[in-house]
Design a protein around this motif. Structure first.
Motif, PDB file in Angstrom:
ATOM      1  N   SER A  59       0.807  -1.225   0.000  1.00 48.38           N
ATOM      2  CA  SER A  59       0.000   0.000   0.000  1.00 48.38           C
ATOM      3  C   SER A  59       0.839   1.272   0.000  1.00 48.38           C
ATOM      4  O   SER A  59       0.384   2.311  -0.509  1.00 48.38           O
ATOM      5  N   SER A  60       2.056   1.216   0.524  1.00 48.33           N
ATOM      6  CA  SER A  60       2.847   2.445   0.610  1.00 48.33           C
ATOM      7  C   SER A  60       4.091   2.402  -0.270  1.00 48.33           C
ATOM      8  O   SER A  60       4.255   3.215  -1.187  1.00 48.33           O
ATOM      9  N   VAL A  61       4.960   1.427  -0.046  1.00 47.38           N
ATOM     10  CA  VAL A  61       6.257   1.409  -0.726  1.00 47.38           C
ATOM     11  C   VAL A  61       6.097   1.148  -2.224  1.00 47.38           C
ATOM     12  O   VAL A  61       6.562   1.924  -3.062  1.00 47.38           O
ATOM     13  N   LEU A  62       5.425   0.067  -2.571  1.00 44.93           N
ATOM     14  CA  LEU A  62       5.310  -0.296  -3.984  1.00 44.93           C
ATOM     15  C   LEU A  62       4.394   0.653  -4.739  1.00 44.93           C
ATOM     16  O   LEU A  62       4.634   0.958  -5.912  1.00 44.93           O
ATOM     17  N   THR A  63       3.349   1.116  -4.080  1.00 42.79           N
ATOM     18  CA  THR A  63       2.463   2.094  -4.732  1.00 42.79           C
ATOM     19  C   THR A  63       3.214   3.370  -5.041  1.00 42.79           C
ATOM     20  O   THR A  63       3.074   3.951  -6.136  1.00 42.79           O
ATOM     21  N   ARG A  64       4.033   3.820  -4.109  1.00 46.82           N
ATOM     22  CA  ARG A  64       4.826   5.034  -4.338  1.00 46.82           C
ATOM     23  C   ARG A  64       5.845   4.824  -5.454  1.00 46.82           C
ATOM     24  O   ARG A  64       6.078   5.723  -6.280  1.00 46.82           O
ATOM     25  N   ALA A  65       6.432   3.639  -5.510  1.00 45.30           N
ATOM     26  CA  ALA A  65       7.395   3.362  -6.577  1.00 45.30           C
ATOM     27  C   ALA A  65       6.715   3.344  -7.940  1.00 45.30           C
ATOM     28  O   ALA A  65       7.249   3.883  -8.921  1.00 45.30           O
ATOM     29  N   ARG A  66       5.533   2.734  -8.034  1.00 44.67           N
ATOM     30  CA  ARG A  66       4.814   2.719  -9.308  1.00 44.67           C
ATOM     31  C   ARG A  66       4.427   4.124  -9.749  1.00 44.67           C
ATOM     32  O   ARG A  66       4.536   4.477 -10.928  1.00 44.67           O
ATOM     33  N   GLU A  67       3.975   4.934  -8.810  1.00 44.60           N
ATOM     34  CA  GLU A  67       3.605   6.305  -9.153  1.00 44.60           C
ATOM     35  C   GLU A  67       4.815   7.115  -9.595  1.00 44.60           C
ATOM     36  O   GLU A  67       4.736   7.918 -10.522  1.00 44.60           O
ATOM     37  N   ALA A  68       5.960   6.908  -8.946  1.00 43.91           N
ATOM     38  CA  ALA A  68       7.161   7.663  -9.309  1.00 43.91           C
ATOM     39  C   ALA A  68       7.658   7.276 -10.697  1.00 43.91           C
ATOM     40  O   ALA A  68       8.151   8.128 -11.443  1.00 43.91           O
ATOM     41  N   LEU A  69       7.530   5.983 -11.038  1.00 40.60           N
ATOM     42  CA  LEU A  69       7.997   5.513 -12.342  1.00 40.60           C
ATOM     43  C   LEU A  69       6.966   5.703 -13.438  1.00 40.60           C
ATOM     44  O   LEU A  69       7.291   5.588 -14.621  1.00 40.60           O
ATOM     45  N   GLY A  70       5.729   5.982 -13.041  1.00 41.30           N
ATOM     46  CA  GLY A  70       4.677   6.175 -14.029  1.00 41.30           C
ATOM     47  C   GLY A  70       4.257   4.892 -14.710  1.00 41.30           C
ATOM     48  O   GLY A  70       3.923   4.895 -15.897  1.00 41.30           O
ATOM     49  N   VAL A  71       4.261   3.783 -13.974  1.00 42.89           N
ATOM     50  CA  VAL A  71       3.861   2.492 -14.545  1.00 42.89           C
ATOM     51  C   VAL A  71       2.672   1.963 -13.754  1.00 42.89           C
ATOM     52  O   VAL A  71       2.503   2.266 -12.571  1.00 42.89           O
TER      53      VAL A  71
END
Length: 200
Positions: free
Chosen positions: A168-180
């Protein structure tokens, strides 16, 4: 490349080709050994069992065509040497950790290095409750990135809660930062015993 292939790459470096070649070589060796055993035990006839390993007809043919036999042996040896060198260097090739190009517009290129991505995700993961330390590796390709995460949890940590927080936090933030929309991730969880009390 399909998303399933990217997910397999996240789980670990693929050794499917090496395993396939090993199995094929093993099968050939097993069949050759079984054939030699059958001939040597006389199951295919006593006369055949008493003959030389190399058939006299084959020896006569090689003697009559010595030039072609030598050329064939040299060509086969060169091919085997080239294949062996290729396989050797392929097996020693380190796993790739590609940088991610988020924007390729001329004059406004934006590239995130694999170390930067791994460091950012590791920092976020280590801030989760119950996680003592983390190791993150960026794998996959530029077009389809993937992550490999190892978490060391403290004793008594609820794994389900850590998993939910990670998603909910780490992977979601990574996906949003990478735009994927998807970011295949392999997560390995271990119990951190580095700081455990010494038994007396």
């Amino acid at each position: 490349m399909s998303s399933s292939a990217t997910a397999r790459r996240a789980q670990g470096r693929s050794y499917g080709t090496e395993r396939t070649l090993t199995v094929l070589v093993g099968i050939v060796a097993l069949l050759a050994g079984a054939a030699a055993l059958a001939v040597g035990m006389g199951w295919l006839g006593r006369f055949r069992a008493q003959r030389a390993v190399l058939d006299p007809l084959a020896v006569d043919w090689l003697r009559d065509h010595a030039l072609y036999a030598r050329i064939g042996a040299i060509v086969l040896g060169v091919l085997l040497l080239a294949f062996g060198l290729w396989w050797f260097f392929r097996s020693l090739r380190p796993e790739r950790h590609p940088d991610l190009r988020l924007d390729q517009t001329p004059g406004a290129e934006l590239t995130v290095t694999s170390n930067a991505l791994s460091g950012a995700v590791r920092t976020d993961a280590e801030q989760l409750d119950g996680v003592n330390r983390a190791r993150v590796r960026s794998v996959g390709t530029v077009a389809e990135p993937a992550l490999r995460i190892t978490l060391w949890l403290g004793e008594g940590t609820e794994v389900r809660r850590v998993w939910q927080d990670l998603e909910s936090s780490v992977l979601t933030r990574a996906r949003e930062a990478l735009g994927v929309d998807t970011l295949p991730t392999a997560v390995r969880i271990e119990l951190d015993t580095a700081g455990s009390a010494r038994v007396r």
